[in-house]
Design a protein around this motif. Structure first.
Motif, mmCIF file in Angstrom:
data_model
loop_
_atom_site.group_PDB
_atom_site.id
_atom_site.type_symbol
_atom_site.label_atom_id
_atom_site.label_comp_id
_atom_site.label_asym_id
_atom_site.label_seq_id
_atom_site.Cartn_x
_atom_site.Cartn_y
_atom_site.Cartn_z
ATOM 1 N N VAL A 161 20.348 -22.940 -45.219
ATOM 2 C CA VAL A 161 19.061 -22.694 -45.866
ATOM 3 C C VAL A 161 19.037 -21.265 -46.403
ATOM 4 N N PRO A 162 18.939 -21.085 -47.731
ATOM 5 C CA PRO A 162 18.888 -19.725 -48.273
ATOM 6 C C PRO A 162 17.542 -19.070 -47.993
ATOM 7 N N VAL A 163 17.571 -17.802 -47.630
ATOM 8 C CA VAL A 163 16.364 -17.033 -47.348
ATOM 9 C C VAL A 163 16.169 -16.046 -48.494
ATOM 10 N N THR A 164 15.037 -16.151 -49.161
ATOM 11 C CA THR A 164 14.803 -15.373 -50.377
ATOM 12 C C THR A 164 13.794 -14.256 -50.178
ATOM 13 N N THR A 165 13.320 -14.049 -48.958
ATOM 14 C CA THR A 165 12.314 -13.029 -48.697
ATOM 15 C C THR A 165 12.952 -11.709 -48.277
ATOM 16 N N GLY A 166 12.189 -10.630 -48.378
ATOM 17 C CA GLY A 166 12.623 -9.324 -47.906
ATOM 18 C C GLY A 166 13.900 -8.854 -48.570
ATOM 19 N N SER A 167 14.819 -8.327 -47.740
ATOM 20 C CA SER A 167 16.090 -7.826 -48.261
ATOM 21 C C SER A 167 17.101 -8.945 -48.492
ATOM 22 N N ARG A 168 16.734 -10.183 -48.098
ATOM 23 C CA ARG A 168 17.596 -11.368 -48.261
ATOM 24 C C ARG A 168 18.918 -11.199 -47.509
ATOM 25 N N THR A 169 18.811 -10.586 -46.303
ATOM 26 C CA THR A 169 19.997 -10.371 -45.473
ATOM 27 C C THR A 169 19.700 -10.864 -44.047
ATOM 28 N N LEU A 170 20.441 -10.350 -43.070
ATOM 29 C CA LEU A 170 20.416 -10.885 -41.716
ATOM 30 C C LEU A 170 19.045 -10.793 -41.060
ATOM 31 N N LYS A 171 18.343 -9.686 -41.239
ATOM 32 C CA LYS A 171 17.012 -9.549 -40.629
ATOM 33 C C LYS A 171 16.097 -10.693 -41.058
ATOM 34 N N ASP A 172 16.100 -10.995 -42.342
ATOM 35 C CA ASP A 172 15.215 -12.019 -42.872
ATOM 36 C C ASP A 172 15.680 -13.421 -42.463
ATOM 37 N N ALA A 173 16.998 -13.613 -42.371
ATOM 38 C CA ALA A 173 17.508 -14.890 -41.886
ATOM 39 C C ALA A 173 17.080 -15.138 -40.442
ATOM 40 N N THR A 174 17.091 -14.080 -39.631
ATOM 41 C CA THR A 174 16.662 -14.209 -38.239
ATOM 42 C C THR A 174 15.181 -14.536 -38.157
ATOM 43 N N ASN A 175 14.382 -13.898 -39.004
ATOM 44 C CA ASN A 175 12.949 -14.217 -39.048
ATOM 45 C C ASN A 175 12.734 -15.707 -39.289
ATOM 46 N N GLU A 176 13.413 -16.238 -40.295
ATOM 47 C CA GLU A 176 13.205 -17.641 -40.661
ATOM 48 C C GLU A 176 13.745 -18.591 -39.596
ATOM 49 N N ALA A 177 14.846 -18.238 -38.968
ATOM 50 C CA ALA A 177 15.395 -19.086 -37.910
ATOM 51 C C ALA A 177 14.431 -19.168 -36.733
ATOM 52 N N MET A 178 13.802 -18.038 -36.393
ATOM 53 C CA MET A 178 12.851 -18.051 -35.279
ATOM 54 C C MET A 178 11.607 -18.852 -35.633
ATOM 55 N N ARG A 179 11.173 -18.787 -36.901
ATOM 56 C CA ARG A 179 10.030 -19.614 -37.323
ATOM 57 C C ARG A 179 10.378 -21.101 -37.222
ATOM 58 N N ALA A 180 11.599 -21.439 -37.597
ATOM 59 C CA ALA A 180 12.022 -22.836 -37.506
ATOM 60 C C ALA A 180 12.071 -23.314 -36.065
ATOM 61 N N TRP A 181 12.451 -22.427 -35.163
ATOM 62 C CA TRP A 181 12.472 -22.771 -33.738
ATOM 63 C C TRP A 181 11.058 -23.047 -33.234
ATOM 64 N N GLN A 284 7.244 0.769 -39.739
ATOM 65 C CA GLN A 284 7.681 -0.583 -40.064
ATOM 66 C C GLN A 284 9.208 -0.656 -40.024
ATOM 67 N N VAL A 285 9.738 -1.845 -39.731
ATOM 68 C CA VAL A 285 11.183 -2.021 -39.689
ATOM 69 C C VAL A 285 11.765 -1.748 -41.076
ATOM 70 N N ALA A 286 12.739 -0.853 -41.136
ATOM 71 C CA ALA A 286 13.350 -0.467 -42.410
ATOM 72 C C ALA A 286 14.571 -1.334 -42.695
ATOM 73 N N GLU A 287 14.965 -1.374 -43.941
ATOM 74 C CA GLU A 287 16.141 -2.142 -44.329
ATOM 75 C C GLU A 287 17.409 -1.383 -43.974
ATOM 76 N N ALA A 288 18.405 -2.123 -43.522
ATOM 77 C CA ALA A 288 19.728 -1.552 -43.272
ATOM 78 C C ALA A 288 20.616 -1.824 -44.474
ATOM 79 N N GLN A 289 21.626 -0.982 -44.648
ATOM 80 C CA GLN A 289 22.566 -1.153 -45.750
ATOM 81 C C GLN A 289 23.986 -0.998 -45.222
ATOM 82 N N SER A 290 24.842 -1.978 -45.515
ATOM 83 C CA SER A 290 26.237 -1.887 -45.111
ATOM 84 C C SER A 290 27.075 -2.785 -46.002
#
Length: 383
Positions: A161-181, A284-290
Motif C-alpha cells: 500500500v503506497p503512503v502519500t502523506t507527509g514525507s512519504r517515507t518510513l515514519k508515514d508508513a508506520t503511521n498508516e500501518a498502526m491505523r490499519a491495525w 513536532q516530529v521533524a523529518e529525517a533525511q538519509s
C-alpha cells in the motif's frame, strides 16, 4: 537461543519506552505481551523457531574476517554476515518469530511498515511460508527508490500500500500501518520491524534479534574491543549488542547524519514509545533525511536511548557521501556489496581507524545488516 530474558518493568528502559497508544490498542498490546511471554517460555515454540532459523533462514550466518581492509586500516575487522540470511538481511529473524506468534494467537493477517523494503520482503516471505495474508505499508518516495523490493513483495503475494502523506517515507508508513491495525485489531497482527513502538515491541524484537549477537560471540575468537552496527530504529544493533552487553566491549551505533535522533533529538513520543526523537522548534516530529531508506526515520528504539543516556553505548553519525564511499571501498577490498544502511557502520570504521576512537590493533566486530542489491539504482544515481 538464550533462555527467557527479564521483561523490562512497565515496558521501560530507564526513562524511555512505555506504551503510548490509543485506548483501543491497550488490550491488544497487553494480549501481545502475554502471548510473547508465554511463547518465549515454551520449549516447543522455541524449537520450531530455531528449526526455521536453521533450515529456512540459513543460520548461523558466518563471521567473516575482512583481511584486506584490516591490513589497509591497521585494525582487526570481523564482519557478521546478516546479508547472507534468507531475504538478504537480519529482518528474517524477527519476522519468523512474530509470524509464528501471530499464527499461535489465531491471527490471519500480518500488517507491516517498511522503509528500505527489507522488512516488507521478510514479512511477505514469512506470510507465504506460514499461510497468512500480508499487507505492507510503504512510503511513495521509498517505493520509487526501492522498486526491486516492491516487486519482490508483490511476487510473494503481499499487498503493498503506497503512503502519500507527509514525507512519504518510513515514519508515514508506520503511521498508516498502526491505523490499519486499529481497524482490524482482532484479525491482524502488527509486525513491527524494529525495536521501537509500544511495549512489548522493543523487548520482543530485541529478543528475536539477539541471535545475531549470541552467534557472533560464540564465533569470535576473542571478545572484540569494539562492536559496531548501524542504527535507525535499531533492531540489528540491539540484537548485536545483546550478545556483548555483559562484556567490556565498547558498543557503537552509527546513525545517518540527517536522521540522528540520538545525536540531535530530544525526549519525545513517537509511534507509541518515549524515546529520543527529532523535533522542530514547536516540538513536532521533524523529518529525517538519509540516502538509506531504512535509516530515514526520526526516532530510535527506547533501549538505545537508555544505553546512550547511561553511557553503555556510544552513538556517532556519518554523512551520505561517506556512506556511498564505504559501499564502494568494501566492495573493491572484500568483494562484498552491503546495504546503504550497513555501510553507515563501515563508513565510521573507515573514518576512525587509526584515530583515538579506533587506534591501531583495535579488534572490531561489525554487523553487516543487509546486502546491497536493493540499492544499486540509488548508487547509480550518485555515480
Amino acid at each position: 537461543m538464550t533462555t527467557l530474558m527479564i521483561e523490562p518493568a512497565a515496558g521501560r528502559f530507564g526513562d524511555y519506552g512505555g506504551r503510548f497508544v490509543p485506548e483501543s490498542l491497550v488490550p491488544a498490546c497487553g494480549e501481545l505481551a502475554a502471548a510473547f511471554r508465554d511463547a518465549w517460555a515454551d520449549p516447543g515454540f522455541r524449537a520450531e523457531l530455531d528449526e526455521l532459523l536453521a533450515v529456512y533462514a540459513g543460520r548461523p550466518t558466518p563471521l567473516t574476517p575482512a583481511r584486506n581492509l584490516s591490513a589497509e586500516l591497521g585494525i582487526e575487522l570481523l564482519l557478521k554476515r546478516e546479508d547472507l540470511a534468507h531475504t538478504g538481511s537480519h529482518k528474517i529473524n524477527n519476522v519468523l518469530g512474530q509470524g509464528l506468534l501471530a499464527r499461535r494467537m489465531g491471527k490471519r493477517r500480518l500488517i507491516a511498515e517498511t522503509g528500505a523494503g527489507s522488512h516488507g520482503v521478510a514479512t511477505a516471505t514469512a506470510a507465504a511460508l506460514l499461510g497468512l495474508e500480508a499487507t505492507v505499508y510503504m512510503g511513495e518516495r521509498d517505493m520509487e527508490r526501492q522498486r526491486l523490493n516492491v516487486l519482490r513483495m508483490t511476487t510473494l503475494g503481499a499487498e503493498v500500500v503506497p503512503v502519500t502523506t507527509g514525507s512519504r517515507t518510513l515514519k508515514d508508513a508506520t503511521n498508516e500501518a498502526m491505523r490499519a491495525w486499529v481497524a482490524d485489531v482482532d484479525g491482524a497482527h502488527f509486525l513491527l520491524g524494529s525495536v521501537g513502538g509500544p511495549h512489548p515491541y522493543p523487548w520482543m524484537v530485541r529478543e528475536l534479534q539477539r541471535v545475531i549477537g549470541e552467534e557472533a560471540r560464540r564465533q569470535a575468537p576473542y571478545v572484540p574491543d569494539v562492536v559496531v552496527a548501524c542504527v535507525g530504529g535499531g533492531s540489528n544493533a540491539a540484537g548485536t549488542f545483546a550478545g556483548f552487553a555483559d562484556t567490556g566491549a565498547r558498543l557503537v551505533g552509527v546513525e545517518a547524519a540527517g536522521g540522528a535522533a540520538l545525536t540531535d533529538g530530544a525526549p519525545g513520543v513517537v509511534h507509541g514509545a518515549r524515546s529520543m526523537v527529532l523535533q522542530d522548534a514547536e516540538g513536532q516530529v521533524a523529518e529525517a533525511q538519509s540516502i538509506a531508506a531504512g535509516l530515514d526515520y526520526p526516532g530510535v528504539g527506547p533501549e538505545h536511548a537508555h544505553l546512550a543516556a547511561t553511557g553503555r553505548a556510544e552513538y556517532h553519525t556519518v554523512k551520505d557521501d561517506e556512506v556511498v564511499a564505504a559501499v564502494r571501498r568494501l566492495a573493491r577490498a572484500e568483494g562484498l556489496i552491503c546495504a546503504l544502511e550497513s555501510a553507515h557502520a563501515v563508513a565510521w570504521v573507515l573514518r576512525e581507524a587509526g584515530t583515538p576512537l579506533l587506534p591501531a590493533g583495535t579488534r572490531v566486530l561489525l554487523t553487516l545488516s543487509g546486502r546491497g542489491d536493493k540499492d544499486m539504482a540509488t548508487l547509480g544515481d550518485v555515480a
